[in-house]
Design a protein around this motif. Structure first.
Motif, PDB file in Angstrom:
ATOM      1  N   VAL A 315       1.044  -1.425   0.035  1.00 25.48           N
ATOM      2  CA  VAL A 315       0.003  -0.288  -0.190  1.00 25.48           C
ATOM      3  C   VAL A 315       0.970   1.099   0.257  1.00 25.48           C
ATOM      4  O   VAL A 315       2.176   1.292   0.366  1.00 25.48           O
ATOM      5  N   MET A 316       0.302   2.563  -0.176  1.00 27.20           N
ATOM      6  CA  MET A 316       0.896   3.447  -0.601  1.00 27.20           C
ATOM      7  C   MET A 316       0.834   4.467   0.821  1.00 27.20           C
ATOM      8  O   MET A 316       0.053   4.663   1.782  1.00 27.20           O
ATOM      9  N   GLU A 317       2.283   4.594   1.288  1.00 26.06           N
ATOM     10  CA  GLU A 317       2.775   5.370   2.547  1.00 26.06           C
ATOM     11  C   GLU A 317       2.770   6.653   2.410  1.00 26.06           C
ATOM     12  O   GLU A 317       3.186   7.025   1.788  1.00 26.06           O
ATOM     13  N   TYR A 318       2.653   7.467   3.257  1.00 23.72           N
ATOM     14  CA  TYR A 318       2.238   9.534   2.670  1.00 23.72           C
ATOM     15  C   TYR A 318       3.489   9.588   4.141  1.00 23.72           C
ATOM     16  O   TYR A 318       2.507   9.739   5.102  1.00 23.72           O
ATOM     17  N   SER A 319       4.319  10.108   4.540  1.00 24.25           N
ATOM     18  CA  SER A 319       4.512  10.668   5.487  1.00 24.25           C
ATOM     19  C   SER A 319       5.707  12.561   5.529  1.00 24.25           C
ATOM     20  O   SER A 319       5.745  13.165   3.925  1.00 24.25           O
ATOM     21  N   HIS A 320       5.352  13.424   5.918  1.00 27.51           N
ATOM     22  CA  HIS A 320       6.367  13.979   6.167  1.00 27.51           C
ATOM     23  C   HIS A 320       6.329  14.532   7.375  1.00 27.51           C
ATOM     24  O   HIS A 320       5.750  14.994   7.992  1.00 27.51           O
ATOM     25  N   GLY A 321       7.711  15.382   7.397  1.00 32.56           N
ATOM     26  CA  GLY A 321       8.506  15.730   9.479  1.00 32.56           C
ATOM     27  C   GLY A 321       9.132  17.341   8.643  1.00 32.56           C
ATOM     28  O   GLY A 321       8.576  17.488   7.895  1.00 32.56           O
ATOM     29  N   GLY A 322       8.536  17.949  10.146  1.00 35.99           N
ATOM     30  CA  GLY A 322       8.832  19.334  10.245  1.00 35.99           C
ATOM     31  C   GLY A 322       9.659  19.250  11.400  1.00 35.99           C
ATOM     32  O   GLY A 322      10.274  18.112  12.071  1.00 35.99           O
ATOM     33  N   GLY A 323      10.895  19.816  11.414  1.00 35.58           N
ATOM     34  CA  GLY A 323      12.062  20.815  12.509  1.00 35.58           C
ATOM     35  C   GLY A 323      11.565  21.917  12.656  1.00 35.58           C
ATOM     36  O   GLY A 323      12.769  22.393  11.146  1.00 35.58           O
ATOM     37  N   ILE A 324      11.658  22.762  13.423  1.00 34.64           N
ATOM     38  CA  ILE A 324      12.113  24.219  13.738  1.00 34.64           C
ATOM     39  C   ILE A 324      12.247  24.733  14.872  1.00 34.64           C
ATOM     40  O   ILE A 324      11.876  23.269  15.938  1.00 34.64           O
ATOM     41  N   ASN A 325      13.136  25.458  15.794  1.00 38.31           N
ATOM     42  CA  ASN A 325      13.233  26.113  16.860  1.00 38.31           C
ATOM     43  C   ASN A 325      12.173  25.825  17.876  1.00 38.31           C
ATOM     44  O   ASN A 325      11.387  25.914  17.999  1.00 38.31           O
ATOM     45  N   GLY A 326      13.445  24.373  18.275  1.00 39.42           N
ATOM     46  CA  GLY A 326      12.528  24.166  19.720  1.00 39.42           C
ATOM     47  C   GLY A 326      10.993  22.680  18.955  1.00 39.42           C
ATOM     48  O   GLY A 326      10.248  22.081  20.326  1.00 39.42           O
ATOM     49  N   PHE A 327      10.704  22.585  17.941  1.00 40.00           N
ATOM     50  CA  PHE A 327      10.204  21.730  17.660  1.00 40.00           C
ATOM     51  C   PHE A 327      10.323  20.511  16.696  1.00 40.00           C
ATOM     52  O   PHE A 327      11.334  21.127  15.669  1.00 40.00           O
ATOM     53  N   ASN A 328       9.728  19.502  16.481  1.00 37.29           N
ATOM     54  CA  ASN A 328       9.964  18.588  15.395  1.00 37.29           C
ATOM     55  C   ASN A 328       8.646  17.275  15.295  1.00 37.29           C
ATOM     56  O   ASN A 328       8.140  17.488  16.686  1.00 37.29           O
ATOM     57  N   THR A 329       8.420  17.386  13.951  1.00 37.18           N
ATOM     58  CA  THR A 329       7.247  17.038  14.062  1.00 37.18           C
ATOM     59  C   THR A 329       7.160  15.569  13.072  1.00 37.18           C
ATOM     60  O   THR A 329       7.716  15.877  11.706  1.00 37.18           O
ATOM     61  N   LEU A 330       5.784  14.958  12.515  1.00 35.67           N
ATOM     62  CA  LEU A 330       5.720  14.025  11.435  1.00 35.67           C
ATOM     63  C   LEU A 330       4.293  13.570  11.958  1.00 35.67           C
ATOM     64  O   LEU A 330       3.607  13.514  12.755  1.00 35.67           O
ATOM     65  N   ILE A 331       3.587  13.465  10.769  1.00 36.55           N
ATOM     66  CA  ILE A 331       2.929  13.143   9.545  1.00 36.55           C
ATOM     67  C   ILE A 331       2.588  11.796   8.848  1.00 36.55           C
ATOM     68  O   ILE A 331       3.221  12.064   8.244  1.00 36.55           O
ATOM     69  N   THR A 332       2.890  10.308   9.201  1.00 33.86           N
ATOM     70  CA  THR A 332       2.282   9.380   8.304  1.00 33.86           C
ATOM     71  C   THR A 332       1.122   9.096   8.205  1.00 33.86           C
ATOM     72  O   THR A 332       0.041   8.369   9.227  1.00 33.86           O
ATOM     73  N   ARG A 333       0.525   8.502   7.100  1.00 33.73           N
ATOM     74  CA  ARG A 333      -0.811   9.020   6.682  1.00 33.73           C
ATOM     75  C   ARG A 333      -0.261   7.102   5.913  1.00 33.73           C
ATOM     76  O   ARG A 333      -0.053   7.187   4.444  1.00 33.73           O
ATOM     77  N   VAL A 334      -1.431   5.462   5.545  1.00 33.20           N
ATOM     78  CA  VAL A 334      -1.903   4.821   5.238  1.00 33.20           C
ATOM     79  C   VAL A 334      -2.965   4.438   5.054  1.00 33.20           C
ATOM     80  O   VAL A 334      -3.638   4.263   5.833  1.00 33.20           O
ATOM     81  N   PRO A 335      -3.425   6.014   3.833  1.00 33.58           N
ATOM     82  CA  PRO A 335      -4.994   5.644   3.791  1.00 33.58           C
ATOM     83  C   PRO A 335      -5.193   4.257   3.256  1.00 33.58           C
ATOM     84  O   PRO A 335      -7.423   4.510   3.729  1.00 33.58           O
ATOM     85  N   ALA A 336      -4.863   3.293   2.761  1.00 28.23           N
ATOM     86  CA  ALA A 336      -5.804   2.829   2.272  1.00 28.23           C
ATOM     87  C   ALA A 336      -5.894   1.540   3.525  1.00 28.23           C
ATOM     88  O   ALA A 336      -7.255   0.129   4.379  1.00 28.23           O
ATOM     89  N   GLU A 337      -5.762   2.061   4.385  1.00 24.75           N
ATOM     90  CA  GLU A 337      -5.751   1.246   6.104  1.00 24.75           C
ATOM     91  C   GLU A 337      -6.519   1.895   6.894  1.00 24.75           C
ATOM     92  O   GLU A 337      -6.604   1.882   7.741  1.00 24.75           O
ATOM     93  N   LYS A 338      -7.016   3.639   6.778  1.00 26.02           N
ATOM     94  CA  LYS A 338      -7.201   4.444   7.375  1.00 26.02           C
ATOM     95  C   LYS A 338      -6.417   4.905   8.681  1.00 26.02           C
ATOM     96  O   LYS A 338      -7.506   4.722   9.272  1.00 26.02           O
ATOM     97  N   ASN A 339      -5.371   4.911   8.646  1.00 27.29           N
ATOM     98  CA  ASN A 339      -4.143   4.793   9.435  1.00 27.29           C
ATOM     99  C   ASN A 339      -3.963   6.116   9.154  1.00 27.29           C
ATOM    100  O   ASN A 339      -3.642   6.590   8.861  1.00 27.29           O
ATOM    101  N   VAL A 340      -3.332   7.097  11.043  1.00 23.08           N
ATOM    102  CA  VAL A 340      -2.223   7.975  10.847  1.00 23.08           C
ATOM    103  C   VAL A 340      -2.235   7.392  11.787  1.00 23.08           C
ATOM    104  O   VAL A 340      -3.147   7.717  12.783  1.00 23.08           O
ATOM    105  N   VAL A 341      -0.626   8.606  12.326  1.00 23.07           N
ATOM    106  CA  VAL A 341      -0.152   8.301  13.501  1.00 23.07           C
ATOM    107  C   VAL A 341       0.927  10.097  13.183  1.00 23.07           C
ATOM    108  O   VAL A 341       1.468  10.478  11.965  1.00 23.07           O
ATOM    109  N   ILE A 342       0.046  10.886  14.231  1.00 26.54           N
ATOM    110  CA  ILE A 342       0.699  12.980  14.292  1.00 26.54           C
ATOM    111  C   ILE A 342       1.379  12.772  15.601  1.00 26.54           C
ATOM    112  O   ILE A 342       0.661  11.997  16.368  1.00 26.54           O
ATOM    113  N   LEU A 343       2.804  13.131  15.309  1.00 19.87           N
ATOM    114  CA  LEU A 343       3.353  13.345  16.277  1.00 19.87           C
ATOM    115  C   LEU A 343       4.305  14.353  15.963  1.00 19.87           C
ATOM    116  O   LEU A 343       4.590  15.269  14.849  1.00 19.87           O
ATOM    117  N   LEU A 344       3.740  15.791  17.650  1.00 17.08           N
ATOM    118  CA  LEU A 344       3.944  17.221  17.565  1.00 17.08           C
ATOM    119  C   LEU A 344       4.472  17.072  19.147  1.00 17.08           C
ATOM    120  O   LEU A 344       4.255  17.404  19.576  1.00 17.08           O
TER     121      LEU A 344
END
Length: 489
Positions: A315-344
């Motif tokens: 299946v297709m996985e879509y993700s992107h992270g972010g890093g900015i002073n004092g923060f890092n973030t990540l969202i990872t999605r697998v739409p076929a599984e209706k799955n998402v993990v959001i970390l802030l």
């Protein structure tokens, strides 16, 4: 016949009830395991933030760990507002595609079509598609030498800041390869403003946030009083400090947004349901075009094929992270599984990829790794408080200890913490360990070279800068310093 039908109906009813109970028990088991995992990361001071996990359309985890504000003892929660860093790019990409859908932009024409003041020698070769896929060749402004010390605190008008990089030579022929560039996404915001006559911020509000009812997402202005905004911290060993100031005109369309776990869940569902774009343009946005990140890069998303235990297929996985002073973030999605993990995370540098892998293993009822204590943090504290000899002794004692993990990035940050506090010899010792542990990586050599240079050991600085440049010929800063050192021999 009626009796048979009645019995069949009762049987079906009990099967459904049993199935629902099984799903509920499974979800509760997953929730408790993920919660225990995140608490362990928090205990080891490797995560501090907001988390949302959904699987097969069911919300599993939605809450916070640690403090949104340490001064006041305010907890993180699902509605705590965090700076997103480069997760912003997927919203910029959506804005661009909405303008494409309206016929206001063309992905394939030169950017000078819209930015008429941009130098034509380079701008005529670059398209919006190149900007969206990090394949423009425009140097990344956040990688410029002394950028954070000399530029990042100052407010800039959009057109003025573009001049910081617009006259620079391209690093490669547009479209020929991938190299991450915040400069490209900065230009996308400028292009959106040119064709609409509105600010980037206003266009996001009008076209994305308001229609989707993402009321807790927006452009993070430092001066605005923003309820439930998390404070960003940076970690130095076992100590925290407020993160360095960054004027948010600098990240702009490449990283200026804030949001919450709840709002990003709305965003996830809007993408799955195709609420903003036509199916054709959504496909254009989410297709991988150029090799990157162990997969390919689409428009504001990393894309890769993964094997689904639930689907027993790729299946297709879509993700992107972010890093900015004092923060890092990540969202990872697998739409076929209706799955998402959001970390802030609001303490910077958390191992969010590692956490996501463990969470998805739990959801698939597979083995997963528990976190280990950071050897880098332990060494930083000892090198800082007790000196090099005791620090090296601790390294020898703990380097093979099963409860500790030695991470290249964490070691690098620890070394810079020592360097910035004036403990140059200690930084050299820590960076030397990192080179020994990760000899195939360019960055430890580059950091060791910087420490040697700060200590006045120019020959060793030159040697390590050369090694770093040999391993990474795109390291323009190393090349510049090598030329300077050789010229002054």
């Amino acid at each position: 016949m009626k009796s048979i039908q009645k019995s069949s109906a009762i049987l079906t009813f009990f099967i459904l009830i049993f199935g629902l109970l099984t799903i509920n028990v499974s979800a509760q088991s997953h929730k408790s395991k993920i919660d225990a995992l995140l608490k362990k990361y928090k205990e080891y001071e490797q995560f501090n933030g907001s988390v949302l996990v959904a699987d097969q359309g069911n919300l599993i985890i939605n809450g916070g760990y640690g403090m949104a504000n340490m001064e006041w003892g305010i907890d993180n929660d699902a509605d705590t507002k965090h700076r997103l860093g480069s997760i912003t790019k997927q919203f910029t990409s959506m804005l661009i595609m909405l303008l494409v859908e309206e016929g206001k932009l063309d992905l394939s024409v030169p950017i000078t079509t819209y930015l008429t003041d941009y130098p034509k020698t380079t701008g005529d070769k670059i398209t919006i598609h190149h900007l969206l896929t990090h394949s423009s060749g425009i140097p990344n402004y956040t990688s410029f030498p002394n950028f954070f010390n000399e530029k990042s605190r100052n407010p800039y008008e959009v057109d003025v800041f573009i001049k910081e990089f617009s006259d620079m030579a391209l690093e490669f022929e547009p479209g020929s390869t991938y190299k991450y560039s915040n400069s490209g996404y900065f230009l996308l915001g400028a292009i959106a403003e040119k064709v609409t006559g509105n600010t980037y911020e206003q266009e996001l509000d009008d076209r994305i946030f308001t229609p989707l009812k993402m009321a807790n997402t927006g452009f993070d202005h430092h001066a605005t009083i923003l309820k439930k905004r998390a404070t960003g911290y940076q970690k130095n060993g076992s100590n925290y400090s407020n993160s360095d100031y960054l004027d948010m005109s600098i990240p702009y369309a490449a990283g200026s947004l804030y949001s919450t776990a709840d709002d990003l869940y709305i965003w996830d569902k809007s993408l799955s349901e195709g609420l903003l774009l036509s199916e054709e343009n959504y496909k254009i946005m989410m297709t991988g075009y150029i090799k990157a990140w162990g997969g390919s890069y689409a428009y504001g998303w990393g894309v890769r094929n993964v094997y689904s235990e639930k689907k027993k297929d790729s299946v297709m996985e879509y993700s992107h992270g972010g890093g900015i002073n004092g923060f890092n973030t990540l969202i990872t999605r697998v739409p076929a599984e209706k799955n998402v993990v959001i970390l802030l995370n609001n303490t910077g540098g958390a191992p969010l990829n590692e956490i996501t892998v463990a969470i998805n293993a739990i959801l698939d009822d597979k083995p997963y790794d528990l976190p280990k204590m950071s050897l880098a943090d332990a060494l930083l504290e000892t090198f800082n408080d007790d000196g090099i000899d005791k620090g090296m002794a601790q390294y020898d004692e703990l380097k093979n200890h099963n409860e500790y993990n030695l991470d290249e990035g964490q070691m690098n940050r620890a070394g810079y913490s020592l360097l910035q506090s004036g403990k140059v010899k200690e930084a050299i010792a820590l960076f030397t360990i990192n080179v020994q542990e990760f000899p195939e990586s360019s960055n430890p050599y580059d950091s060791l070279a910087e420490a040697y240079l700060a200590d006045g050991q120019k020959d060793l600085a030159l040697k390590n800068y050369k090694k770093a440049f040999e391993m990474d010929p795109k390291n323009e800063n190393a090349k510049k310093i090598i030329d300077e050192l050789e010229a002054n021999k």
